[in-house]
Scaffold this motif. Structure first.
Motif, PDB file in Angstrom:
ATOM      1  N   VAL A  17       0.839  -1.195   0.000  1.00  0.00           N
ATOM      2  CA  VAL A  17       0.000   0.000   0.000  1.00  0.00           C
ATOM      3  C   VAL A  17       0.873   1.244   0.000  1.00  0.00           C
ATOM      4  CG1 VAL A  17      -1.670   1.334   1.338  1.00  0.00           C
ATOM      5  CG2 VAL A  17      -1.976  -1.126   1.076  1.00  0.00           C
ATOM      6  N   LEU A  18       1.897   1.246   0.821  1.00  0.00           N
ATOM      7  CA  LEU A  18       2.786   2.403   0.873  1.00  0.00           C
ATOM      8  C   LEU A  18       3.487   2.630  -0.467  1.00  0.00           C
ATOM      9  CD1 LEU A  18       4.374   1.878   4.396  1.00  0.00           C
ATOM     10  CD2 LEU A  18       2.629   3.548   3.754  1.00  0.00           C
ATOM     11  N   LEU A  19       3.919   1.556  -1.102  1.00  0.00           N
ATOM     12  CA  LEU A  19       4.571   1.684  -2.406  1.00  0.00           C
ATOM     13  C   LEU A  19       3.614   2.232  -3.449  1.00  0.00           C
ATOM     14  CD1 LEU A  19       6.645  -1.617  -2.550  1.00  0.00           C
ATOM     15  CD2 LEU A  19       7.530   0.702  -2.310  1.00  0.00           C
ATOM     16  N   SER A  20       2.397   1.694  -3.473  1.00  0.00           N
ATOM     17  CA  SER A  20       1.442   2.151  -4.487  1.00  0.00           C
ATOM     18  C   SER A  20       1.057   3.605  -4.255  1.00  0.00           C
ATOM     19  CB  SER A  20       0.204   1.252  -4.527  1.00  0.00           C
ATOM     20  OG  SER A  20      -0.516   1.313  -3.327  1.00  0.00           O
ATOM     21  N   GLU A  21       0.943   4.026  -3.000  1.00  0.00           N
ATOM     22  CA  GLU A  21       0.631   5.432  -2.714  1.00  0.00           C
ATOM     23  C   GLU A  21       1.764   6.337  -3.180  1.00  0.00           C
ATOM     24  OE1 GLU A  21      -0.345   5.794   1.420  1.00  0.00           O
ATOM     25  OE2 GLU A  21      -2.286   4.832   1.150  1.00  0.00           O
ATOM     26  N   GLY A  22       3.001   5.904  -2.980  1.00  0.00           N
ATOM     27  CA  GLY A  22       4.146   6.693  -3.440  1.00  0.00           C
ATOM     28  C   GLY A  22       4.160   6.845  -4.949  1.00  0.00           C
ATOM     29  N   GLU A  48      10.293  -0.327 -13.271  1.00  0.00           N
ATOM     30  CA  GLU A  48      11.738  -0.128 -13.161  1.00  0.00           C
ATOM     31  C   GLU A  48      12.049   1.280 -12.635  1.00  0.00           C
ATOM     32  OE1 GLU A  48      15.293   0.271 -16.336  1.00  0.00           O
ATOM     33  OE2 GLU A  48      14.082  -1.557 -16.507  1.00  0.00           O
ATOM     34  N   GLU A  49      11.368   2.254 -13.189  1.00  0.00           N
ATOM     35  CA  GLU A  49      11.599   3.648 -12.812  1.00  0.00           C
ATOM     36  C   GLU A  49      11.316   3.893 -11.326  1.00  0.00           C
ATOM     37  OE1 GLU A  49       9.739   7.986 -13.967  1.00  0.00           O
ATOM     38  OE2 GLU A  49       9.748   6.424 -15.495  1.00  0.00           O
ATOM     39  N   TYR A  50      10.223   3.318 -10.825  1.00  0.00           N
ATOM     40  CA  TYR A  50       9.832   3.546  -9.434  1.00  0.00           C
ATOM     41  C   TYR A  50      10.292   2.448  -8.484  1.00  0.00           C
ATOM     42  CZ  TYR A  50       6.979   7.296 -11.310  1.00  0.00           C
ATOM     43  OH  TYR A  50       6.554   8.443 -11.942  1.00  0.00           O
ATOM     44  N   GLY A  51      10.879   1.387  -9.014  1.00  0.00           N
ATOM     45  CA  GLY A  51      11.391   0.313  -8.173  1.00  0.00           C
ATOM     46  C   GLY A  51      10.304  -0.450  -7.426  1.00  0.00           C
ATOM     47  N   VAL A  52       9.169  -0.679  -8.106  1.00  0.00           N
ATOM     48  CA  VAL A  52       8.049  -1.378  -7.479  1.00  0.00           C
ATOM     49  C   VAL A  52       7.625  -2.567  -8.333  1.00  0.00           C
ATOM     50  CG1 VAL A  52       7.182   0.701  -6.335  1.00  0.00           C
ATOM     51  CG2 VAL A  52       6.293   0.088  -8.590  1.00  0.00           C
ATOM     52  N   ALA A 102       2.020  -3.360  -7.233  1.00  0.00           N
ATOM     53  CA  ALA A 102       1.993  -2.029  -6.631  1.00  0.00           C
ATOM     54  C   ALA A 102       1.683  -0.970  -7.693  1.00  0.00           C
ATOM     55  CB  ALA A 102       3.324  -1.719  -5.954  1.00  0.00           C
ATOM     56  N   LEU A 103       2.284  -1.122  -8.865  1.00  0.00           N
ATOM     57  CA  LEU A 103       2.038  -0.165  -9.943  1.00  0.00           C
ATOM     58  C   LEU A 103       0.578  -0.185 -10.370  1.00  0.00           C
ATOM     59  CD1 LEU A 103       3.109   1.872 -12.042  1.00  0.00           C
ATOM     60  CD2 LEU A 103       3.360  -0.077 -13.572  1.00  0.00           C
ATOM     61  N   ARG A 104       0.032  -1.367 -10.549  1.00  0.00           N
ATOM     62  CA  ARG A 104      -1.365  -1.480 -10.980  1.00  0.00           C
ATOM     63  C   ARG A 104      -2.314  -0.888  -9.947  1.00  0.00           C
ATOM     64  NH1 ARG A 104      -0.757  -7.470 -13.601  1.00  0.00           N
ATOM     65  NH2 ARG A 104       0.195  -6.759 -15.548  1.00  0.00           N
ATOM     66  N   GLU A 105      -2.019  -1.086  -8.679  1.00  0.00           N
ATOM     67  CA  GLU A 105      -2.858  -0.494  -7.623  1.00  0.00           C
ATOM     68  C   GLU A 105      -2.780   1.033  -7.686  1.00  0.00           C
ATOM     69  OE1 GLU A 105      -5.515   0.106  -4.704  1.00  0.00           O
ATOM     70  OE2 GLU A 105      -5.100  -1.771  -5.750  1.00  0.00           O
ATOM     71  N   ALA A 106      -1.593   1.567  -7.911  1.00  0.00           N
ATOM     72  CA  ALA A 106      -1.432   3.020  -8.032  1.00  0.00           C
ATOM     73  C   ALA A 106      -2.227   3.544  -9.222  1.00  0.00           C
ATOM     74  CB  ALA A 106       0.055   3.376  -8.189  1.00  0.00           C
ATOM     75  N   LEU A 107      -2.188   2.849 -10.340  1.00  0.00           N
ATOM     76  CA  LEU A 107      -2.921   3.272 -11.521  1.00  0.00           C
ATOM     77  C   LEU A 107      -4.439   3.186 -11.286  1.00  0.00           C
ATOM     78  CD1 LEU A 107      -0.751   1.602 -14.303  1.00  0.00           C
ATOM     79  CD2 LEU A 107      -0.833   4.030 -13.691  1.00  0.00           C
ATOM     80  N   ARG A 108      -4.878   2.126 -10.593  1.00  0.00           N
ATOM     81  CA  ARG A 108      -6.309   2.019 -10.269  1.00  0.00           C
ATOM     82  C   ARG A 108      -6.765   3.197  -9.413  1.00  0.00           C
ATOM     83  NH1 ARG A 108      -5.658  -3.603 -10.425  1.00  0.00           N
ATOM     84  NH2 ARG A 108      -4.756  -3.740  -8.362  1.00  0.00           N
ATOM     85  N   GLN A 109      -5.964   3.550  -8.422  1.00  0.00           N
ATOM     86  CA  GLN A 109      -6.300   4.677  -7.560  1.00  0.00           C
ATOM     87  C   GLN A 109      -6.319   5.989  -8.342  1.00  0.00           C
ATOM     88  OE1 GLN A 109      -7.438   4.864  -4.553  1.00  0.00           O
ATOM     89  NE2 GLN A 109      -7.325   2.689  -4.220  1.00  0.00           N
TER      90      GLN A 109
END
Length: 58
Positions: A5-10, A38-42, A46-53
């Protein structure tokens, strides 16, 4: 909060910053998932959750 969660929020905040700064313009395609991970190191999860949000918040 879990680490995921913390990674996706970042990542979500970083993407928002890029949008607001004009680096990413409306209608412009995002870089590939692999490149963003690669760019965000996740992980893709985590990336997909960030995009969904990001989509959910507009």
């Amino acid at each position: 909060m879990t680490r995921q969660v913390l990674l996706s929020e970042g990542v979500e905040l970083a993407l928002e910053k890029r949008i607001l700064s004009g680096e990413l313009e409306e209608g412009q395609r995002l870089p590939s998932e692999g490149k963003l991970c690669e760019e965000y190191g996740v992980s893709r999860t985590a990336l997909r959750e960030a995009l969904r949000q990001r989509v959910a918040e507009g």
